[in-house]
Scaffold this motif. Structure first.
Motif, PDB file in Angstrom:
ATOM      1  N   PRO A 187       0.831  -1.205   0.000  1.00 33.20           N
ATOM      2  CA  PRO A 187       0.000   0.000   0.000  1.00 33.20           C
ATOM      3  C   PRO A 187       0.868   1.258   0.000  1.00 33.20           C
ATOM      4  O   PRO A 187       1.971   1.271   0.533  1.00 33.20           O
ATOM      5  CB  PRO A 187      -0.793  -0.120   1.317  1.00 33.20           C
ATOM      6  CG  PRO A 187       0.080  -0.976   2.195  1.00 33.20           C
ATOM      7  CD  PRO A 187       0.755  -1.943   1.276  1.00 33.20           C
ATOM      8  N   VAL A 188       0.400   2.288  -0.660  1.00 29.12           N
ATOM      9  CA  VAL A 188       1.104   3.569  -0.652  1.00 29.12           C
ATOM     10  C   VAL A 188       0.831   4.251   0.679  1.00 29.12           C
ATOM     11  O   VAL A 188      -0.308   4.494   1.043  1.00 29.12           O
ATOM     12  CB  VAL A 188       0.620   4.457  -1.820  1.00 29.12           C
ATOM     13  CG1 VAL A 188       1.286   5.820  -1.752  1.00 29.12           C
ATOM     14  CG2 VAL A 188       0.886   3.773  -3.151  1.00 29.12           C
ATOM     15  N   ASP A 189       1.908   4.552   1.423  1.00 26.64           N
ATOM     16  CA  ASP A 189       1.720   5.106   2.761  1.00 26.64           C
ATOM     17  C   ASP A 189       2.100   6.574   2.842  1.00 26.64           C
ATOM     18  O   ASP A 189       2.345   7.106   3.914  1.00 26.64           O
ATOM     19  CB  ASP A 189       2.534   4.290   3.786  1.00 26.64           C
ATOM     20  CG  ASP A 189       4.009   4.255   3.422  1.00 26.64           C
ATOM     21  OD1 ASP A 189       4.393   4.900   2.431  1.00 26.64           O
ATOM     22  OD2 ASP A 189       4.771   3.587   4.149  1.00 26.64           O
ATOM     23  N   HIS A 190       2.190   7.234   1.691  1.00 31.17           N
ATOM     24  CA  HIS A 190       2.467   8.655   1.731  1.00 31.17           C
ATOM     25  C   HIS A 190       1.709   9.328   0.593  1.00 31.17           C
ATOM     26  O   HIS A 190       1.292   8.694  -0.366  1.00 31.17           O
ATOM     27  CB  HIS A 190       3.962   8.929   1.591  1.00 31.17           C
ATOM     28  CG  HIS A 190       4.516   8.508   0.269  1.00 31.17           C
ATOM     29  ND1 HIS A 190       4.903   7.215   0.012  1.00 31.17           N
ATOM     30  CD2 HIS A 190       4.723   9.198  -0.884  1.00 31.17           C
ATOM     31  CE1 HIS A 190       5.337   7.122  -1.223  1.00 31.17           C
ATOM     32  NE2 HIS A 190       5.232   8.297  -1.799  1.00 31.17           N
ATOM     33  N   TYR A 191       1.538  10.629   0.709  1.00 31.24           N
ATOM     34  CA  TYR A 191       0.824  11.398  -0.297  1.00 31.24           C
ATOM     35  C   TYR A 191       1.718  12.525  -0.803  1.00 31.24           C
ATOM     36  O   TYR A 191       2.661  12.951  -0.123  1.00 31.24           O
ATOM     37  CB  TYR A 191      -0.464  11.982   0.292  1.00 31.24           C
ATOM     38  CG  TYR A 191      -1.441  10.920   0.733  1.00 31.24           C
ATOM     39  CD1 TYR A 191      -2.365  10.391  -0.161  1.00 31.24           C
ATOM     40  CD2 TYR A 191      -1.422  10.429   2.035  1.00 31.24           C
ATOM     41  CE1 TYR A 191      -3.261   9.402   0.235  1.00 31.24           C
ATOM     42  CE2 TYR A 191      -2.309   9.436   2.440  1.00 31.24           C
ATOM     43  CZ  TYR A 191      -3.229   8.931   1.530  1.00 31.24           C
ATOM     44  OH  TYR A 191      -4.108   7.953   1.923  1.00 31.24           O
ATOM     45  N   ALA A 192       1.429  12.960  -2.015  1.00 31.45           N
ATOM     46  CA  ALA A 192       2.226  14.047  -2.582  1.00 31.45           C
ATOM     47  C   ALA A 192       2.107  15.288  -1.708  1.00 31.45           C
ATOM     48  O   ALA A 192       1.019  15.664  -1.275  1.00 31.45           O
ATOM     49  CB  ALA A 192       1.739  14.349  -3.996  1.00 31.45           C
ATOM     50  N   SER A 193       3.248  15.910  -1.437  1.00 27.93           N
ATOM     51  CA  SER A 193       3.260  17.099  -0.584  1.00 27.93           C
ATOM     52  C   SER A 193       3.233  18.372  -1.408  1.00 27.93           C
ATOM     53  O   SER A 193       3.221  19.471  -0.860  1.00 27.93           O
ATOM     54  CB  SER A 193       4.512  17.089   0.308  1.00 27.93           C
ATOM     55  OG  SER A 193       5.678  17.056  -0.495  1.00 27.93           O
ATOM     56  N   GLU A 194       3.241  18.245  -2.732  1.00 26.93           N
ATOM     57  CA  GLU A 194       3.217  19.435  -3.563  1.00 26.93           C
ATOM     58  C   GLU A 194       2.568  19.102  -4.898  1.00 26.93           C
ATOM     59  O   GLU A 194       2.390  17.943  -5.258  1.00 26.93           O
ATOM     60  CB  GLU A 194       4.634  19.959  -3.796  1.00 26.93           C
ATOM     61  CG  GLU A 194       5.560  18.953  -4.464  1.00 26.93           C
ATOM     62  CD  GLU A 194       6.981  19.470  -4.585  1.00 26.93           C
ATOM     63  OE1 GLU A 194       7.433  19.597  -5.732  1.00 26.93           O
ATOM     64  OE2 GLU A 194       7.613  19.728  -3.544  1.00 26.93           O
ATOM     65  N   VAL A 195       2.205  20.133  -5.605  1.00 23.38           N
ATOM     66  CA  VAL A 195       1.620  19.982  -6.928  1.00 23.38           C
ATOM     67  C   VAL A 195       2.600  20.566  -7.938  1.00 23.38           C
ATOM     68  O   VAL A 195       3.057  21.688  -7.783  1.00 23.38           O
ATOM     69  CB  VAL A 195       0.265  20.706  -7.031  1.00 23.38           C
ATOM     70  CG1 VAL A 195      -0.286  20.628  -8.451  1.00 23.38           C
ATOM     71  CG2 VAL A 195      -0.727  20.104  -6.042  1.00 23.38           C
ATOM     72  N   GLU A 196       2.938  19.784  -8.956  1.00 26.33           N
ATOM     73  CA  GLU A 196       3.885  20.256  -9.965  1.00 26.33           C
ATOM     74  C   GLU A 196       3.167  20.490 -11.280  1.00 26.33           C
ATOM     75  O   GLU A 196       2.210  19.778 -11.614  1.00 26.33           O
ATOM     76  CB  GLU A 196       5.011  19.232 -10.169  1.00 26.33           C
ATOM     77  CG  GLU A 196       5.898  19.054  -8.950  1.00 26.33           C
ATOM     78  CD  GLU A 196       7.000  18.035  -9.204  1.00 26.33           C
ATOM     79  OE1 GLU A 196       8.173  18.454  -9.301  1.00 26.33           O
ATOM     80  OE2 GLU A 196       6.672  16.844  -9.315  1.00 26.33           O
ATOM     81  N   TYR A 197       3.647  21.463 -12.034  1.00 17.84           N
ATOM     82  CA  TYR A 197       3.056  21.804 -13.325  1.00 17.84           C
ATOM     83  C   TYR A 197       4.156  21.806 -14.383  1.00 17.84           C
ATOM     84  O   TYR A 197       5.224  22.396 -14.177  1.00 17.84           O
ATOM     85  CB  TYR A 197       2.388  23.180 -13.259  1.00 17.84           C
ATOM     86  CG  TYR A 197       1.993  23.731 -14.612  1.00 17.84           C
ATOM     87  CD1 TYR A 197       0.812  23.316 -15.234  1.00 17.84           C
ATOM     88  CD2 TYR A 197       2.803  24.653 -15.268  1.00 17.84           C
ATOM     89  CE1 TYR A 197       0.448  23.816 -16.474  1.00 17.84           C
ATOM     90  CE2 TYR A 197       2.441  25.161 -16.511  1.00 17.84           C
ATOM     91  CZ  TYR A 197       1.267  24.738 -17.116  1.00 17.84           C
ATOM     92  OH  TYR A 197       0.910  25.219 -18.344  1.00 17.84           O
ATOM     93  N   PHE A 198       3.929  21.126 -15.514  1.00 14.88           N
ATOM     94  CA  PHE A 198       4.884  21.105 -16.608  1.00 14.88           C
ATOM     95  C   PHE A 198       4.165  21.427 -17.908  1.00 14.88           C
ATOM     96  O   PHE A 198       3.138  20.821 -18.221  1.00 14.88           O
ATOM     97  CB  PHE A 198       5.540  19.720 -16.749  1.00 14.88           C
ATOM     98  CG  PHE A 198       6.351  19.297 -15.554  1.00 14.88           C
ATOM     99  CD1 PHE A 198       7.680  19.692 -15.409  1.00 14.88           C
ATOM    100  CD2 PHE A 198       5.786  18.495 -14.571  1.00 14.88           C
ATOM    101  CE1 PHE A 198       8.421  19.295 -14.318  1.00 14.88           C
ATOM    102  CE2 PHE A 198       6.517  18.094 -13.473  1.00 14.88           C
ATOM    103  CZ  PHE A 198       7.846  18.493 -13.346  1.00 14.88           C
ATOM    104  N   ASP A 199       4.682  22.382 -18.643  1.00 13.42           N
ATOM    105  CA  ASP A 199       4.201  22.629 -20.002  1.00 13.42           C
ATOM    106  C   ASP A 199       5.136  21.859 -20.932  1.00 13.42           C
ATOM    107  O   ASP A 199       6.288  22.244 -21.142  1.00 13.42           O
ATOM    108  CB  ASP A 199       4.247  24.121 -20.319  1.00 13.42           C
ATOM    109  CG  ASP A 199       3.643  24.442 -21.694  1.00 13.42           C
ATOM    110  OD1 ASP A 199       3.486  23.492 -22.495  1.00 13.42           O
ATOM    111  OD2 ASP A 199       3.353  25.618 -21.954  1.00 13.42           O
TER     112      ASP A 199
END
Length: 403
Positions: A25-37
């Motif tokens: 199971p994944v026991d962590h979540y993304a702490s930020e949101v990244e954006y790529f063009d």
């Protein structure tokens, strides 16, 4: 099937080990949101000045013996090291092989700037032991000028000021595919195993690509571990032609007891021919055409055979199939679905099918017939037998002289 290991090495030499079984199971979540063009990562012909990040990929299997050479060539790259992410895939090694441990050890030293000293110390230890197996004796029968050039390349390797500079990152992936084909020259080059071998290599290349390609990569450069000599600016040289896929010529030296002293090594870079297309019509859907074998008379124009040692190294020819020894490709073609078929695609597999697929999707595929990388010479069983006979003859002559 879904289990693999991953090691990452930072510029500070800190290492991280993650094991993913595919069921944990994944026991962590993304702490930020990244954006790529993704329009910003299309890949420029002058990528170095534009800051294009290159993903350097190298598959490894039972490669312990040639890793010093490979890492010397890595450090010799003149493309800014801080713009290169390196990813290795170690797979299907023999139980007593130390490729994984060695590539991990070298990667840590590479990133903390001490690898040159480490390799030199190891080389001195080898010289002190003065142990040479029968498989090394063929070097006594290689062209002296070529071997002198190789020695010069590695005796004082720091050819540019960024030689010891750490790379942007180094990642090491471990994944086995159930490879049952041996690593001997005859094992790997027998015609009956080519289709199987290339489909397995296609799987490995696709795993490495999908595991390591990031949105910010503009170029992907594939390199085989057993290249012996290569210009340090090879990435820039391949990139400047602005093709979507570009390959150099790959040759190898030959021992002096053979008729020729050098030979085209990679026959998988070629221009399609009418006889080959007609041959494909007669084959079963799953049959894989392989170059250089009498069983498959394709009469294609091979990049290796149009080489002129004095030709213009910047001359380009359009290709249909490409070999996998050294490939520079725009990252965007992988994002659009081009890959290394692990199945029969147009009666080809792996890199040759990769070239055909790229062209079918409208991308430009090219090669440099007069720009040459040199592959190590891999003696066949016949070669080793010949060397053994020559060595016995030498000993008999020395015995006669001494007596």
């Amino acid at each position: 099937e879904d289990s693999y290991e991953f090691f990452s090495v930072t510029k500070d030499g800190v290492t991280q080990h993650i094991r993913n079984s595919g069921s944990e199971p994944v026991d962590h979540y993304a702490s930020e949101v990244e954006y790529f063009d993704l329009q910003d990562y299309r890949g420029s012909a002058d990528g170095l000045s534009q800051g294009d990040v290159v993903l350097f990929l190298m598959p490894l299997r039972n490669a312990e013996a040639v890793l010093p050479m490979a890492f010397y060539n890595l450090m010799n790259l003149t493309y800014d090291h801080s713009l290169i992410d390196i990813a290795f895939l170690v797979s299907d090694c023999s139980p007593d092989d130390r490729t994984l441990e060695t590539v991990f050890d070298y990667s840590v030293s590479l990133q903390n700037g001490t690898l040159v000293d480490k390799l030199r110390a190891e080389d001195e230890e080898r010289k002190k032991s003065d142990v040479r197996g029968s498989s090394d004796l063929y070097k006594n029968y290689m062209d002296k000028n070529y071997m002198d050039g190789v020695r010069r390349a590695y005796s004082n390797p720091e050819h540019h000021k960024g030689y010891r500079k750490p790379f942007r990152s180094v990642s090491i992936f471990k994944k086995d595919f159930g490879q049952i084909i041996g690593q001997g020259f005859s094992d790997r080059h027998a015609v009956k195993v080519q289709g199987i071998r290339r489909k397995l290599m296609g799987r490995a290349r696709n795993w490495l690509t999908s595991s390591s390609l990031k949105p910010y990569h503009s170029w992907v450069y594939w390199r085989d571990v057993d290249i012996e000599t290569c210009p340090g600016n090879v990435i820039e040289e391949l990139m400047q032609h602005d093709y979507d896929v570009m390959v150099p010529n790959v040759w190898r030296p030959l021992p002096t007891f053979l008729d020729e002293q050098e030979q085209a090594y990679d026959l998988n870079s070629w221009i399609e021919s009418d006889p080959a297309l007609e041959l494909a019509k007669k084959l079963d859907e799953d049959d894989v055409i392989v170059e250089g074998y009498a069983e498959y008379p394709t009469w294609r124009v091979h990049l290796g055979f149009i080489r002129d040692a004095n030709g213009n190294p910047k001359e380009v020819v359009d290709l249909d199939g490409v070999g996998g020894v050294s490939i520079l490709a725009r990252a965007q073609i992988f994002r659009q679905g081009v890959h290394f078929p692990a199945f029969t695609f147009l009666n080809h597999a792996e890199t040759e099918a990769f070239g055909k697929m790229a062209k079918k999707m409208g991308f430009r595929v090219g090669g440099l017939p007069h720009y040459t990388l040199w592959h190590i010479y891999e003696p066949s069983e016949d070669d080793l037998e010949k060397v053994s006979k020559l060595e016995r003859k030498k000993r008999r002559q020395r015995w006669k002289i001494s007596s």
